[in-house]
Design an enzyme around this catalytic site. Structure first.
Site, PDB file in Angstrom:
ATOM      1  N   SER A 124       5.226 -22.430 -41.385  1.00 25.27           N
ATOM      2  CA  SER A 124       4.688 -21.667 -40.269  1.00 25.27           C
ATOM      3  C   SER A 124       5.761 -20.767 -39.671  1.00 25.27           C
ATOM      4  CB  SER A 124       4.209 -22.656 -39.200  1.00 25.27           C
ATOM      5  OG  SER A 124       3.974 -21.999 -37.984  1.00 25.27           O
ATOM      6  N   TYR A 149       5.200 -30.914 -33.916  1.00 24.24           N
ATOM      7  CA  TYR A 149       4.512 -30.219 -35.017  1.00 24.24           C
ATOM      8  C   TYR A 149       5.462 -29.220 -35.682  1.00 24.24           C
ATOM      9  CZ  TYR A 149       2.123 -26.345 -37.198  1.00 24.24           C
ATOM     10  OH  TYR A 149       1.796 -25.342 -38.064  1.00 24.24           O
ATOM     11  N   LYS A 153       7.381 -29.009 -39.686  1.00 21.33           N
ATOM     12  CA  LYS A 153       7.429 -27.906 -40.663  1.00 21.33           C
ATOM     13  C   LYS A 153       8.882 -27.627 -41.070  1.00 21.33           C
ATOM     14  CE  LYS A 153       3.127 -27.352 -41.147  1.00 21.33           C
ATOM     15  NZ  LYS A 153       2.517 -27.783 -42.420  1.00 21.33           N
TER      16      LYS A 153
HETATM   17  C1  UD1 Z   1      -0.101 -21.724 -32.629  1.00 18.39           C
HETATM   18  C2  UD1 Z   1       1.184 -22.468 -32.657  1.00 18.39           C
HETATM   19  C3  UD1 Z   1       1.816 -22.340 -34.004  1.00 18.39           C
HETATM   20  C4  UD1 Z   1       0.903 -22.903 -35.045  1.00 18.39           C
HETATM   21  C5  UD1 Z   1      -0.430 -22.234 -34.960  1.00 18.39           C
HETATM   22  C6  UD1 Z   1      -1.353 -23.045 -35.829  1.00 18.39           C
HETATM   23  C7  UD1 Z   1       2.053 -22.503 -30.374  1.00 18.39           C
HETATM   24  C8  UD1 Z   1       3.137 -22.022 -29.489  1.00 18.39           C
HETATM   25  N1  UD1 Z   1       2.071 -22.018 -31.616  1.00 18.39           N
HETATM   26  O1  UD1 Z   1       0.192 -20.331 -32.805  1.00 18.39           O
HETATM   27  O2  UD1 Z   1       3.020 -23.053 -34.041  1.00 18.39           O
HETATM   28  O3  UD1 Z   1       1.453 -22.746 -36.318  1.00 18.39           O
HETATM   29  O4  UD1 Z   1      -0.936 -22.220 -33.644  1.00 18.39           O
HETATM   30  O5  UD1 Z   1      -2.662 -22.721 -35.636  1.00 18.39           O
HETATM   31  O6  UD1 Z   1       1.213 -23.256 -29.963  1.00 18.39           O
HETATM   32  N2  UD1 Z   1      -4.293 -17.512 -26.285  1.00 18.39           N
HETATM   33  C9  UD1 Z   1      -4.934 -17.238 -25.092  1.00 18.39           C
HETATM   34  N3  UD1 Z   1      -5.981 -18.021 -24.719  1.00 18.39           N
HETATM   35  C10 UD1 Z   1      -6.448 -19.051 -25.490  1.00 18.39           C
HETATM   36  C11 UD1 Z   1      -5.794 -19.323 -26.728  1.00 18.39           C
HETATM   37  C12 UD1 Z   1      -4.699 -18.538 -27.069  1.00 18.39           C
HETATM   38  O7  UD1 Z   1      -4.549 -16.316 -24.362  1.00 18.39           O
HETATM   39  O8  UD1 Z   1      -7.397 -19.727 -25.098  1.00 18.39           O
HETATM   40  C13 UD1 Z   1      -3.157 -16.675 -26.685  1.00 18.39           C
HETATM   41  C14 UD1 Z   1      -1.854 -17.440 -26.822  1.00 18.39           C
HETATM   42  O9  UD1 Z   1      -1.168 -17.469 -25.603  1.00 18.39           O
HETATM   43  C15 UD1 Z   1      -1.140 -16.618 -27.892  1.00 18.39           C
HETATM   44  C16 UD1 Z   1      -2.266 -16.051 -28.760  1.00 18.39           C
HETATM   45  O10 UD1 Z   1      -3.440 -16.172 -27.965  1.00 18.39           O
HETATM   46  O11 UD1 Z   1      -0.478 -15.552 -27.290  1.00 18.39           O
HETATM   47  C17 UD1 Z   1      -2.445 -16.802 -30.043  1.00 18.39           C
HETATM   48  O12 UD1 Z   1      -2.549 -18.184 -29.758  1.00 18.39           O
HETATM   49  P1  UD1 Z   1      -2.911 -19.265 -30.878  1.00 18.39           P
HETATM   50  O13 UD1 Z   1      -4.122 -18.835 -31.610  1.00 18.39           O
HETATM   51  O14 UD1 Z   1      -2.924 -20.599 -30.231  1.00 18.39           O
HETATM   52  O15 UD1 Z   1      -1.732 -19.143 -31.916  1.00 18.39           O
HETATM   53  P2  UD1 Z   1      -0.145 -19.304 -31.692  1.00 18.39           P
HETATM   54  O16 UD1 Z   1       0.174 -19.837 -30.368  1.00 18.39           O
HETATM   55  O17 UD1 Z   1       0.469 -18.002 -32.071  1.00 18.39           O
END
Ligand code: UD1
Length: 337
Positions: A124, A149, A153
């Protein structure tokens, strides 16, 4: 045949479909802890072919030995792992057990084997943490993990690097995924989050079908163009194809090194608000969302430098954000209908 562990999961199922489309024989090993046997039928409807399937716990050494005794395994793509960042903080021991013991059991079988067994590991972009420079190349230093997690990795990659130094017949490619989204063009396989999704795109599509009142955007005061976090959202079908390219590289022994890593992303970053705008564009709907506080542990921006994958694997993501979101939306509507 190619052993795909966790082959009924989101990326595993799409990669299985890509392998079957290339006429590879596939054996899925999955413990169904975060997946369903129904996915097998989806893969068959999507490709016209059915992979072999064994339900087994890869933590159980005897079962893994039997698996290798009963099948001629010529390559391994190892997806099987827990992946919820937040949950890993509350269940670190389970995460370390589940995400490392199966890997060790697989390596012990490779060690016993005479044959060369190509091995692809699901890693990841989380290993980079808040990167020093963007886009993120494979040279970017690994940062201390922010969660158990993430640490699993990093540990997985370290175990594999050390193992390749000792085992003549082991060649490994670790693939560092950015943010996989979307669904198969057949609309027969897609993401099936258990419980409330933590990831952005499934939360958006679930909100749009009414499963949640609204989406909370986690922070709009980041140092990015619109204040929301930036990620590299890659269509899962593009991601799946990279596994085929990696497998071919290992099978043909094209690498100079027995251990290689590749970033898998599109090379473009999109903010949370851009993802919402994309969803509204492709669905024709208005999404109910609100701005909330930052989420703990989120990095500001992460997107891949794709040059190494392009040059060495001959692979490049082709689908746009809109195409990926449209496929995720088609899938969500299908599974709720
Ligand atoms: C997350 C994990 C990453 C993992 C991946 C697996 C973290 C910090 N990172 O990636 O290690 O490999 O998932 O699936 O948790 N967001 C919102 N509202 C929401 C959900 C998300 O604003 O309800 C935003 C988050 O702040 C982020 C973006 O959307 O900026 C993407 O979030 P997400 O889909 O959870 O992915 P990552 O955080 O990048």
């Amino acid at each position: 045949m190619i052993l795909v562990t966790g082959g009924l999961g989101f990326i595993g199922a799409h990669t299985t479909a890509a392998l079957l489309e290339k006429n590879q024989e596939v054996l899925i090993a999955d413990d169904l802890s975060n997946s369903s046997k129904e996915v097998l039928n989806g893969i068959e409807r999507a490709t016209g072919k059915k992979p072999s399937f064994v339900e087994l716990d890869l933590k159980n050494k005897t079962e893994v030995t039997q698996l290798f005794n009963n099948h001629k395994i010529q390559g391994i793509i190892h997806f099987a792992a827990f992946k919820a960042v937040g949950e890993s903080v509350h269940k670190p021991i389970e995460y370390y057990e589940n995400n490392t013991v199966p890997l060790l059991n697989l390596l012990l079988e490779i060690k016993k084997s005479e044959r060369k067994i190509p091995f692809i590991f699901s890693s990841s972009c989380t290993v980079y943490g808040e990167a020093n420079s963007l886009p993120i190349t494979e040279e970017e230093p690994i940062k201390p993990a922010q969660s158990p997690y993430g640490n699993t990795k990093q540990i997985g990659e370290e175990i594999l690097l050390d193992a390749t130094q000792a085992l003549e017949n082991l060649n490994v490619i670790s693939l560092r995924y950015f943010n996989p989204i979307g669904a198969h063009p057949s609309n027969e396989i897609g993401e099936l989050p258990l419980g409330t999704p933590q990831n952005l795109v499934p939360f958006i599509t679930q909100t749009a079908v009414g499963l949640h009142k609204q989406l909370t955007v986690f922070g709009n005061d980041y140092p990015t163009p619109d204040g929301t976090c930036v990620r590299d959202y890659i269509h899962v079908v593009d991601l799946a194809k990279a596994h085929i390219a990696a497998l071919e590289r290992l099978e043909n022994q094209l690498g100079d090194h027995s251990y290689e890593v590749f970033n898998l992303g599109t090379g473009s970053g999109n903010s949370v608000l851009e993802v919402i705008a994309s969803f509204e564009r492709v669905s024709g709907l208005k999404l109910n969302y609100t701005i909330g506080p930052r989420r703990n542990g989120d990095v500001i921006a992460a997107y891949a430098d794709t040059q190494k994958a392009e040059k060495v694997l001959g692979w490049k993501a082709k689908q746009t954000l809109d195409q990926a979101i449209a496929s995720a939306w088609a899938w969500e509507q299908k599974i709720r209908s």
